[in-house]
Design a protein around this motif. Sequence first.
Motif, PDB file in Angstrom:
ATOM      1  N   ASP A 259      13.414 -31.004   4.400  1.00 23.14           N
ATOM      2  CA  ASP A 259      12.303 -31.944   4.575  1.00 23.14           C
ATOM      3  C   ASP A 259      11.517 -31.691   5.868  1.00 23.14           C
ATOM      4  N   ALA A 260      12.102 -30.866   6.749  1.00 27.19           N
ATOM      5  CA  ALA A 260      11.552 -30.744   8.107  1.00 27.19           C
ATOM      6  C   ALA A 260      10.113 -30.228   8.132  1.00 27.19           C
ATOM      7  N   THR A 261       9.766 -29.354   7.205  1.00 27.70           N
ATOM      8  CA  THR A 261       8.424 -28.751   7.232  1.00 27.70           C
ATOM      9  C   THR A 261       7.643 -29.134   5.973  1.00 27.70           C
ATOM     10  N   ARG A 262       7.952 -30.313   5.423  1.00 32.17           N
ATOM     11  CA  ARG A 262       7.337 -30.713   4.152  1.00 32.17           C
ATOM     12  C   ARG A 262       5.819 -30.881   4.268  1.00 32.17           C
ATOM     13  N   LEU A 263       5.359 -31.405   5.402  1.00 29.07           N
ATOM     14  CA  LEU A 263       3.909 -31.601   5.522  1.00 29.07           C
ATOM     15  C   LEU A 263       3.191 -30.239   5.501  1.00 29.07           C
ATOM     16  N   GLU A 264       3.685 -29.312   6.309  1.00 29.10           N
ATOM     17  CA  GLU A 264       3.045 -27.990   6.362  1.00 29.10           C
ATOM     18  C   GLU A 264       3.065 -27.342   4.979  1.00 29.10           C
ATOM     19  N   GLN A 265       4.218 -27.397   4.318  1.00 27.94           N
ATOM     20  CA  GLN A 265       4.335 -26.743   3.013  1.00 27.94           C
ATOM     21  C   GLN A 265       3.498 -27.449   1.941  1.00 27.94           C
ATOM     22  N   SER A 266       3.294 -28.754   2.123  1.00 30.56           N
ATOM     23  CA  SER A 266       2.465 -29.482   1.159  1.00 30.56           C
ATOM     24  C   SER A 266       0.999 -29.085   1.320  1.00 30.56           C
ATOM     25  N   VAL A 267       0.551 -28.938   2.563  1.00 30.20           N
ATOM     26  CA  VAL A 267      -0.841 -28.523   2.789  1.00 30.20           C
ATOM     27  C   VAL A 267      -1.055 -27.108   2.232  1.00 30.20           C
ATOM     28  N   LEU A 268      -0.045 -26.275   2.363  1.00 31.35           N
ATOM     29  CA  LEU A 268      -0.166 -24.909   1.828  1.00 31.35           C
ATOM     30  C   LEU A 268      -0.102 -24.886   0.305  1.00 31.35           C
ATOM     31  N   GLY A 269       0.346 -26.008  -0.287  1.00 32.20           N
ATOM     32  CA  GLY A 269       0.476 -26.063  -1.744  1.00 32.20           C
ATOM     33  C   GLY A 269       1.809 -25.512  -2.242  1.00 32.20           C
ATOM     34  N   GLU A 270       2.745 -25.279  -1.331  1.00 35.36           N
ATOM     35  CA  GLU A 270       4.054 -24.739  -1.741  1.00 35.36           C
ATOM     36  C   GLU A 270       4.965 -25.838  -2.269  1.00 35.36           C
ATOM     37  N   VAL A 271       4.715 -27.065  -1.802  1.00 30.83           N
ATOM     38  CA  VAL A 271       5.562 -28.200  -2.160  1.00 30.83           C
ATOM     39  C   VAL A 271       4.646 -29.332  -2.576  1.00 30.83           C
ATOM     40  N   ASN A 272       5.014 -30.022  -3.638  1.00 25.28           N
ATOM     41  CA  ASN A 272       4.181 -31.136  -4.071  1.00 25.28           C
ATOM     42  C   ASN A 272       4.881 -32.476  -3.879  1.00 25.28           C
ATOM     43  N   GLY A 273       6.161 -32.503  -4.148  1.00 28.69           N
ATOM     44  CA  GLY A 273       6.915 -33.753  -3.991  1.00 28.69           C
ATOM     45  C   GLY A 273       8.374 -33.458  -3.706  1.00 28.69           C
ATOM     46  N   TRP A 274       9.173 -34.506  -3.697  1.00 26.93           N
ATOM     47  CA  TRP A 274      10.598 -34.376  -3.357  1.00 26.93           C
ATOM     48  C   TRP A 274      11.313 -33.350  -4.219  1.00 26.93           C
ATOM     49  N   GLY A 275      10.964 -33.340  -5.524  1.00 31.27           N
ATOM     50  CA  GLY A 275      11.656 -32.465  -6.477  1.00 31.27           C
ATOM     51  C   GLY A 275      11.577 -31.006  -6.055  1.00 31.27           C
ATOM     52  N   ASP A 276      10.459 -30.630  -5.409  1.00 32.06           N
ATOM     53  CA  ASP A 276      10.288 -29.227  -5.035  1.00 32.06           C
ATOM     54  C   ASP A 276      11.210 -28.810  -3.888  1.00 32.06           C
ATOM     55  N   LEU A 277      11.832 -29.785  -3.226  1.00 30.56           N
ATOM     56  CA  LEU A 277      12.745 -29.438  -2.123  1.00 30.56           C
ATOM     57  C   LEU A 277      14.141 -29.099  -2.639  1.00 30.56           C
ATOM     58  N   LYS A 278      14.377 -29.419  -3.911  1.00 27.14           N
ATOM     59  CA  LYS A 278      15.732 -29.263  -4.469  1.00 27.14           C
ATOM     60  C   LYS A 278      16.320 -27.852  -4.338  1.00 27.14           C
ATOM     61  N   PRO A 279      15.572 -26.811  -4.742  1.00 26.76           N
ATOM     62  CA  PRO A 279      16.169 -25.469  -4.677  1.00 26.76           C
ATOM     63  C   PRO A 279      16.630 -25.114  -3.261  1.00 26.76           C
ATOM     64  N   LEU A 280      15.835 -25.495  -2.243  1.00 27.18           N
ATOM     65  CA  LEU A 280      16.225 -25.176  -0.866  1.00 27.18           C
ATOM     66  C   LEU A 280      17.456 -25.993  -0.460  1.00 27.18           C
ATOM     67  N   ARG A 281      17.476 -27.255  -0.864  1.00 22.09           N
ATOM     68  CA  ARG A 281      18.644 -28.084  -0.511  1.00 22.09           C
ATOM     69  C   ARG A 281      19.923 -27.469  -1.020  1.00 22.09           C
ATOM     70  N   LYS A 282      19.850 -26.815  -2.165  1.00 17.70           N
ATOM     71  CA  LYS A 282      21.054 -26.196  -2.726  1.00 17.70           C
ATOM     72  C   LYS A 282      21.511 -25.007  -1.893  1.00 17.70           C
ATOM     73  N   ARG A 283      20.583 -24.396  -1.152  1.00 19.03           N
ATOM     74  CA  ARG A 283      20.940 -23.201  -0.377  1.00 19.03           C
ATOM     75  C   ARG A 283      21.365 -23.530   1.050  1.00 19.03           C
ATOM     76  N   LEU A 284      20.953 -24.698   1.552  1.00 15.10           N
ATOM     77  CA  LEU A 284      21.269 -25.044   2.941  1.00 15.10           C
ATOM     78  C   LEU A 284      22.752 -25.357   3.115  1.00 15.10           C
ATOM     79  N   MET A 285      23.235 -25.138   4.324  1.00 17.76           N
ATOM     80  CA  MET A 285      24.572 -25.616   4.657  1.00 17.76           C
ATOM     81  C   MET A 285      24.606 -27.128   4.431  1.00 17.76           C
ATOM     82  N   ARG A 286      25.722 -27.641   3.902  1.00 18.43           N
ATOM     83  CA  ARG A 286      25.784 -29.079   3.591  1.00 18.43           C
ATOM     84  C   ARG A 286      25.913 -29.895   4.883  1.00 18.43           C
TER      85      ARG A 286
END
Length: 423
Positions: A259-286
């Motif tokens: 979630d840390a860079t969600r604003l930047e990624q949203s402006v770039l169009g890489e992320v639209n909502g919470w659902g788009d963060l899911k794949p990265l959450r699966k890769r991060l250390m828990r």
Amino acid sequence: MSQPFLPMDVPAVRAQGNNTTTFTDNMRLPVHRWFRYSAGFSAGWAETVVEATEARRVLDPFGGSGTTVLAAEAVGAEAVGVDVHPFVTRVARAKLAWRSDPEVLLMRAADVRLEVKQQRAVAEPTSPLVVKCFPDRGALLDLLRLRDAVERLRQGDDYDELLWLAFISIIRACSPAGTAQWQYVLPNKTKARVAEPVSAFESRVELFAQDMFTMRDHVGSPRGQVYESDARTLDTLNDGWADLVLTSPPYANNFDYADATRLEQSVLGEVNGWGDLKPLRKRLMRSATQHMSGWDAAEALESPLLQAVRGELTQTFQTLAQVKQERGGKKAYDLMVAGYFFDSAQIFQALRRVSAPGVTVCYVVGDSAPYGVHVPVERWLGELALASGFRKWRFEKVRDRNTKWKNRKHTHPLHEGRLWIEG
Ligand SMILES: C[S@@+](CC[C@H](N)C(=O)[O-])C[C@H]1O[C@@H](n2cnc3c(N)ncnc32)[C@H](O)[C@@H]1O
């Protein structure tokens, strides 16, 4: 390498004060200041550690925005940073492009300015966060024209990345929305001064160029690299490579790096909502409850990897599972804590493999108390390190803290410091 155990005993390292576990001081340093990644630590302190240990090959397995790599190369060491977050890795890689020619950067930025004047149509992000953070549509369109100009003028080289970084680093300043102490955006709070996109971009590029000139004069032969990879495997590194590991892992405190860079990624169009963060959450250390969906703690708690801390960890896990039932939010801190140490155990195994005998490992870390249940993070990490083949550990407290959990009505004293591991 002859050195006292440990660098914390070296006066120059000790003299650095207690801001060393935060990014604050870096905002005055060339290149480090190009992007504020609040999760970082002090580059000046990192340089003293590299020098005190006389390290030649430095690894940061949670490299983030590149603080360790830049600090190590500034004092002549070879350095590798690894981070699993693609956006943050790109930031670090763009910072390493300080080696490029500042004059060329300025010329390329002038082309971007001309391109913006063409006033072409833009694709507006539909992300609710962007809509909320940019209530003035005119200002948003200016920002998006800049985004598109940077993108259209790409030539496949390092200057593209420098211009991209200059763009993403002005996004927050161009929004009236407030920002929390951490990276979070607070659209309901406003700031007093809002930057105009094109002039903010120009000032940014000028700052970059100025820093590039400074660095040229001060850094001999830069030898830093960053990879997008996982600290649990470190598969981009050869066995026995590192003689110093200098890092700050995620803390077990529910901060969601996705979630840390969600604003930047949203402006770039890489992320639209919470659902788009899911794949990265699966890769991060828990390290956050949002990282835990579908994870089976029982199997992990039985794993031989956790043998060194199994008794206490299982007890804490059970207490948290019970407390969860009594709390409205029902947050899965039980899973988070089990996952955090399961992943940490894998990371120490990977670190052992890629470290030379006699390595110094420094983990800048804090303890935590989810739902008021204290987790002795540094002690359990120290024990997991020994179980992976390191020889000894010692904790150097840098400061007390209890900010985040205090909001949740518990008064457990917490601290932050450096876990020094040797072997
Ligand atoms: C405390 S921050 C480190 C910040 C860094 N010291 C800097 O100066 O920017 C922790 C970092 O760990 C990264 N991370 C989380 N899970 C990871 C994993 N499995 N492998 C590698 N990096 C990971 C996060 O993306 C985050 O950037």
